[in-house]
Design a protein around this motif. Structure first.
Motif, PDB file in Angstrom:
ATOM      1  N   ILE A   4       0.833  -1.203   0.000  1.00 12.55           N
ATOM      2  CA  ILE A   4       0.000   0.000   0.000  1.00 12.55           C
ATOM      3  C   ILE A   4       0.869   1.254   0.000  1.00 12.55           C
ATOM      4  O   ILE A   4       0.621   2.196  -0.755  1.00 12.55           O
ATOM      5  CB  ILE A   4      -0.964  -0.006   1.210  1.00 12.55           C
ATOM      6  CG1 ILE A   4      -1.982  -1.135   1.050  1.00 12.55           C
ATOM      7  CG2 ILE A   4      -1.664   1.337   1.354  1.00 12.55           C
ATOM      8  CD1 ILE A   4      -2.871  -1.333   2.246  1.00 12.55           C
ATOM      9  N   ILE A   5       1.892   1.275   0.820  1.00  9.43           N
ATOM     10  CA  ILE A   5       2.808   2.425   0.869  1.00  9.43           C
ATOM     11  C   ILE A   5       3.508   2.596  -0.483  1.00  9.43           C
ATOM     12  O   ILE A   5       3.649   3.709  -0.987  1.00  9.43           O
ATOM     13  CB  ILE A   5       3.830   2.273   2.018  1.00  9.43           C
ATOM     14  CG1 ILE A   5       3.105   2.372   3.363  1.00  9.43           C
ATOM     15  CG2 ILE A   5       4.921   3.329   1.922  1.00  9.43           C
ATOM     16  CD1 ILE A   5       3.970   2.054   4.561  1.00  9.43           C
ATOM     17  N   PHE A   6       3.911   1.482  -1.090  1.00  9.26           N
ATOM     18  CA  PHE A   6       4.561   1.530  -2.402  1.00  9.26           C
ATOM     19  C   PHE A   6       3.605   2.099  -3.454  1.00  9.26           C
ATOM     20  O   PHE A   6       3.986   2.976  -4.243  1.00  9.26           O
ATOM     21  CB  PHE A   6       5.028   0.121  -2.802  1.00  9.26           C
ATOM     22  CG  PHE A   6       5.644   0.063  -4.162  1.00  9.26           C
ATOM     23  CD1 PHE A   6       6.911   0.574  -4.387  1.00  9.26           C
ATOM     24  CD2 PHE A   6       4.947  -0.478  -5.238  1.00  9.26           C
ATOM     25  CE1 PHE A   6       7.482   0.534  -5.641  1.00  9.26           C
ATOM     26  CE2 PHE A   6       5.513  -0.516  -6.488  1.00  9.26           C
ATOM     27  CZ  PHE A   6       6.779  -0.014  -6.699  1.00  9.26           C
ATOM     28  N   LEU A   7       2.357   1.645  -3.485  1.00  2.00           N
ATOM     29  CA  LEU A   7       1.371   2.146  -4.450  1.00  2.00           C
ATOM     30  C   LEU A   7       1.074   3.626  -4.236  1.00  2.00           C
ATOM     31  O   LEU A   7       0.978   4.396  -5.207  1.00  2.00           O
ATOM     32  CB  LEU A   7       0.090   1.323  -4.364  1.00  2.00           C
ATOM     33  CG  LEU A   7       0.175  -0.091  -4.932  1.00  2.00           C
ATOM     34  CD1 LEU A   7      -1.119  -0.844  -4.684  1.00  2.00           C
ATOM     35  CD2 LEU A   7       0.485  -0.052  -6.415  1.00  2.00           C
ATOM     36  N   ILE A   8       0.944   4.029  -2.994  1.00  4.74           N
ATOM     37  CA  ILE A   8       0.703   5.445  -2.701  1.00  4.74           C
ATOM     38  C   ILE A   8       1.886   6.287  -3.168  1.00  4.74           C
ATOM     39  O   ILE A   8       1.707   7.371  -3.742  1.00  4.74           O
ATOM     40  CB  ILE A   8       0.415   5.655  -1.200  1.00  4.74           C
ATOM     41  CG1 ILE A   8      -0.941   5.040  -0.840  1.00  4.74           C
ATOM     42  CG2 ILE A   8       0.448   7.133  -0.836  1.00  4.74           C
ATOM     43  CD1 ILE A   8      -1.242   5.018   0.635  1.00  4.74           C
ATOM     44  N   SER A   9       3.090   5.804  -2.972  1.00  2.00           N
ATOM     45  CA  SER A   9       4.296   6.521  -3.421  1.00  2.00           C
ATOM     46  C   SER A   9       4.316   6.659  -4.938  1.00  2.00           C
ATOM     47  O   SER A   9       4.619   7.733  -5.466  1.00  2.00           O
ATOM     48  CB  SER A   9       5.552   5.798  -2.951  1.00  2.00           C
ATOM     49  OG  SER A   9       5.605   5.735  -1.556  1.00  2.00           O
ATOM     50  N   ILE A  10       3.987   5.580  -5.635  1.00  2.00           N
ATOM     51  CA  ILE A  10       3.980   5.611  -7.104  1.00  2.00           C
ATOM     52  C   ILE A  10       2.932   6.603  -7.609  1.00  2.00           C
ATOM     53  O   ILE A  10       3.203   7.421  -8.497  1.00  2.00           O
ATOM     54  CB  ILE A  10       3.728   4.199  -7.683  1.00  2.00           C
ATOM     55  CG1 ILE A  10       4.882   3.265  -7.351  1.00  2.00           C
ATOM     56  CG2 ILE A  10       3.478   4.253  -9.184  1.00  2.00           C
ATOM     57  CD1 ILE A  10       6.201   3.659  -7.983  1.00  2.00           C
ATOM     58  N   VAL A  11       1.733   6.549  -7.069  1.00  4.99           N
ATOM     59  CA  VAL A  11       0.666   7.461  -7.481  1.00  4.99           C
ATOM     60  C   VAL A  11       1.058   8.907  -7.189  1.00  4.99           C
ATOM     61  O   VAL A  11       0.868   9.794  -8.028  1.00  4.99           O
ATOM     62  CB  VAL A  11      -0.667   7.093  -6.779  1.00  4.99           C
ATOM     63  CG1 VAL A  11      -1.722   8.168  -6.992  1.00  4.99           C
ATOM     64  CG2 VAL A  11      -1.165   5.745  -7.271  1.00  4.99           C
ATOM     65  N   THR A  12       1.637   9.153  -6.036  1.00  4.68           N
ATOM     66  CA  THR A  12       2.076  10.502  -5.679  1.00  4.68           C
ATOM     67  C   THR A  12       3.136  11.011  -6.644  1.00  4.68           C
ATOM     68  O   THR A  12       3.073  12.155  -7.116  1.00  4.68           O
ATOM     69  CB  THR A  12       2.620  10.530  -4.235  1.00  4.68           C
ATOM     70  OG1 THR A  12       1.604  10.053  -3.349  1.00  4.68           O
ATOM     71  CG2 THR A  12       3.030  11.930  -3.834  1.00  4.68           C
ATOM     72  N   LEU A  13       4.106  10.190  -6.971  1.00  6.08           N
ATOM     73  CA  LEU A  13       5.149  10.589  -7.928  1.00  6.08           C
ATOM     74  C   LEU A  13       4.561  10.870  -9.307  1.00  6.08           C
ATOM     75  O   LEU A  13       4.969  11.826  -9.976  1.00  6.08           O
ATOM     76  CB  LEU A  13       6.233   9.518  -8.015  1.00  6.08           C
ATOM     77  CG  LEU A  13       7.177   9.426  -6.822  1.00  6.08           C
ATOM     78  CD1 LEU A  13       8.110   8.226  -6.974  1.00  6.08           C
ATOM     79  CD2 LEU A  13       7.972  10.707  -6.682  1.00  6.08           C
ATOM     80  N   CYS A  14       3.620  10.051  -9.733  1.00  3.26           N
ATOM     81  CA  CYS A  14       2.976  10.271 -11.032  1.00  3.26           C
ATOM     82  C   CYS A  14       2.219  11.599 -11.046  1.00  3.26           C
ATOM     83  O   CYS A  14       2.299  12.353 -12.019  1.00  3.26           O
ATOM     84  CB  CYS A  14       2.032   9.123 -11.366  1.00  3.26           C
ATOM     85  SG  CYS A  14       2.897   7.601 -11.783  1.00  3.26           S
TER      86      CYS A  14
END
Length: 131
Positions: A4-14
């Motif tokens: 979940i933390i990884f997905l949130i990080s990816i979405v935030t970077l995008c």
């Protein structure tokens, strides 16, 4: 939890990348940018490119520009900066015919120049391309 933390990080970077891309003006000019700078601009959108009317008098005969293949017709006259779609124009009326200067036109392969038949005249519109 790590996923979940990884997905949130990816979405935030995008999202950050997208906002940087949009706000720093990378890419071709948009209808919103053109109409923000000049609300009276004479533009057309085709294949996600913005075309602006060439203001030189009688340019089509001066440079022996002849129209080629029929591209389509203006679908709507609009100055809505947020919903300016393909085959919309800011000044030309619905039904105005658009042509390419090339012999062939394929959707998605926008030409650099489009020609417009309006009031028994041939008008020239140039693509606004970055770079």
């Amino acid at each position: 939890m790590k996923k979940i933390i990884f997905l949130i990080s990816i979405v935030t970077l995008c999202l950050i990348g997208y906002f940087i891309y949009v706000n720093l003006g990378f890419g071709n000019p948009t209808a919103r940018e053109i109409l923000d700078d000049n609300p009276d601009a004479d533009i057309i959108k085709l294949d996600n490119l913005i075309y602006v009317k060439n203001k030189q008098e009688d340019i089509s005969s001066k440079y022996n520009i002849e129209h080629g293949e029929f591209i389509g017709e203006i679908k709507k006259r609009s100055t809505n900066k947020w919903w300016f779609r393909n085959l919309y124009a800011s000044k030309l009326p619905k039904g105005t015919k658009l042509y390419t200067t090339d012999d062939q036109y394929e959707k998605g392969d926008a030409p650099f120049i489009i020609l417009v038949e309006y009031n028994d005249e041939v008008l020239v519109y140039d693509a606004l391309v970055e770079g």
